[in-house]
Scaffold this active site. Structure first.
Site, mmCIF file in Angstrom:
data_model
loop_
_atom_site.group_PDB
_atom_site.id
_atom_site.type_symbol
_atom_site.label_atom_id
_atom_site.label_comp_id
_atom_site.label_asym_id
_atom_site.label_seq_id
_atom_site.Cartn_x
_atom_site.Cartn_y
_atom_site.Cartn_z
ATOM 1 N N ASN A 20 -10.245 63.511 -30.844
ATOM 2 C CA ASN A 20 -10.854 64.797 -30.720
ATOM 3 C C ASN A 20 -12.198 65.035 -31.193
ATOM 4 O OD1 ASN A 20 -11.525 67.048 -31.518
ATOM 5 N ND2 ASN A 20 -11.245 67.578 -34.030
ATOM 6 N N LYS B 246 -14.372 67.283 -30.574
ATOM 7 C CA LYS B 246 -15.370 68.376 -31.630
ATOM 8 C C LYS B 246 -16.421 68.413 -30.256
ATOM 9 C CE LYS B 246 -13.779 67.071 -35.866
ATOM 10 N NZ LYS B 246 -14.136 66.487 -37.217
ATOM 11 N N HIS C 216 -7.252 73.427 -36.183
ATOM 12 C CA HIS C 216 -7.927 73.183 -37.236
ATOM 13 C C HIS C 216 -8.434 72.873 -38.262
ATOM 14 C CE1 HIS C 216 -10.898 69.408 -37.380
ATOM 15 N NE2 HIS C 216 -10.095 68.520 -36.922
ATOM 16 N N GLU D 243 -11.266 73.271 -38.710
ATOM 17 C CA GLU D 243 -13.025 73.333 -38.709
ATOM 18 C C GLU D 243 -12.498 75.480 -37.772
ATOM 19 O OE1 GLU D 243 -14.037 70.042 -36.557
ATOM 20 O OE2 GLU D 243 -14.065 69.313 -38.770
ATOM 21 N N GLU E 103 -3.763 66.635 -41.620
ATOM 22 C CA GLU E 103 -5.376 66.544 -41.936
ATOM 23 C C GLU E 103 -5.848 67.125 -43.185
ATOM 24 O OE1 GLU E 103 -7.131 65.062 -37.948
ATOM 25 O OE2 GLU E 103 -7.786 67.237 -37.965
ATOM 26 N N GLY F 107 -14.665 63.730 -41.977
ATOM 27 C CA GLY F 107 -15.397 63.554 -41.258
ATOM 28 C C GLY F 107 -16.267 62.670 -42.743
ATOM 29 N N SER G 149 -11.050 60.529 -41.496
ATOM 30 C CA SER G 149 -11.364 59.270 -41.314
ATOM 31 C C SER G 149 -10.709 58.108 -40.859
ATOM 32 C CB SER G 149 -12.421 59.319 -43.433
ATOM 33 O OG SER G 149 -13.252 60.431 -43.429
HETATM 34 P P1 PGA Z 1 -12.631 62.770 -39.123
HETATM 35 O O1 PGA Z 1 -12.438 63.628 -37.760
HETATM 36 O O2 PGA Z 1 -11.760 61.218 -37.958
HETATM 37 O O3 PGA Z 1 -13.943 62.312 -38.308
HETATM 38 O O4 PGA Z 1 -12.498 62.106 -39.935
HETATM 39 C C1 PGA Z 1 -10.439 64.034 -37.537
HETATM 40 C C2 PGA Z 1 -10.359 65.568 -37.068
HETATM 41 O O5 PGA Z 1 -10.965 66.753 -37.890
HETATM 42 O O6 PGA Z 1 -9.531 65.271 -35.992
#
Ligand code: PGA
Length: 253
Positions: free
Chosen positions: A9, A11, A96, A98, A168, A174, A214
């Site tokens: 992903n 982003k 997601h 976000e 998630e 992140g 992560s």
């Molecule tokens: P990350 O993000 O691996 O940077 O923690 C995962 C995601 O948001 O899909």
């Protein structure tokens, strides 16, 4: 049999030339390699068509990171599921955290997005997960159950069979804090039981449930060794081939 999937992903990262270069490098690196998982990359809308044309899409599935909750019309700036599908993309990441947090995507909106995605033959990678306060209050099981029920349980068993889920935990995205493999397995098993209660054992068994948050080359092997963890949705570590490859290669089951 359910599929193992490692999905990136990206982003809101990479310009088009940077994204194309990254996708081509991944394509070259995967050439001739026998893998134990499917590989998908979730990329910005602006990159979809160019990337789908530049790589072997039988080896790397291309995904959008979102799509509109309307089919077409006067919705300035929106990108429909049909538009995404017309680029050669086969997947779309929906729900997601976000998008839920910053763009106020409600379960109802997501339900519509799922329907539009599926009507256009896109596979939704549907994200669920609790925030830290919910985990600390012991509410994570009910939070993910509600997210699944509110946006997906209107689907027939046959339709649900086409969904990929991504658990998630928001506190792990992140942040460098990963859920432990035991925490991931516990909630993935719970999610599968929720699916079994609604759709029966076969549909539940066949559903791919990814872990995200992560996930990296050091923890992927342990996470993926758990029976209910069928791969990962990878943010930061999908932005460099030398970080993404060890996650793809962590699958030895
Ligand atoms: P990350 O993000 O691996 O940077 O923690 C995962 C995601 O948001 O899909």
């Amino acid at each position: 049999m359910r599929k193992n999937i490692v999905a990136g992903n990206w982003k809101m990262n990479t310009t088009l030339p940077e994204g194309l270069a990254l996708a081509k490098e991944l394509n070259e690196t995967l050439k001739g390699k026998a893998l134990n998982c499917d590989v998908v990359i979730g990329v910005p809308f602006t990159h979809l068509a160019s990337i789908a044309a530049a790589i072997d899409t039988t080896k790397i599935g291309v995904s959008a990171e979102n799509c509109a909750d309307k089919a077409s019309g006067a919705y300035t700036g929106e990108v429909s599921a049909a538009m995404v599908a017309s680029t050669g993309a086969k997947y779309v990441i929906l729900g997601h955290s976000e998008r839920r947090a910053y763009y106020h995507e409600t379960p109802e909106i997501l339900k519509t997005k799922v329907e539009l995605a599926m009507a256009n033959d896109l596979t939704p990678i549907f994200c669920i997960g609790e925030v830290l306060e919910e985990r600390e209050a012991g509410k994570h099981f009910e939070v993910v159950d509600a997210q699944i029920k509110e946006s997906l349980f209107h689907l027939s068993a046959e339709e649900f069979g086409k969904i990929v889920l991504a658990y998630e935990p928001v506190w792990a995205i992140g942040t460098g804090k990963t859920a432990s493999a035991e925490q991931a397995e516990e909630i993935h098993a719970h999610i599968r039981a929720t699916l079994a209660a609604k759709y029966g054992e076969t549909v539940a068994d066949d559903c791919t449930i990814l872990y995200g948050g992560s996930c990296n080359g050091s923890n992927a092997k342990e996470l993926f060794s758990k029976p209910n963890v069928d791969g990962g949705l990878i943010g930061g570590a999908s932005l460099a081939v030398d970080k993404f490859m060890p996650i793809i290669e962590a699958f030895d089951k």
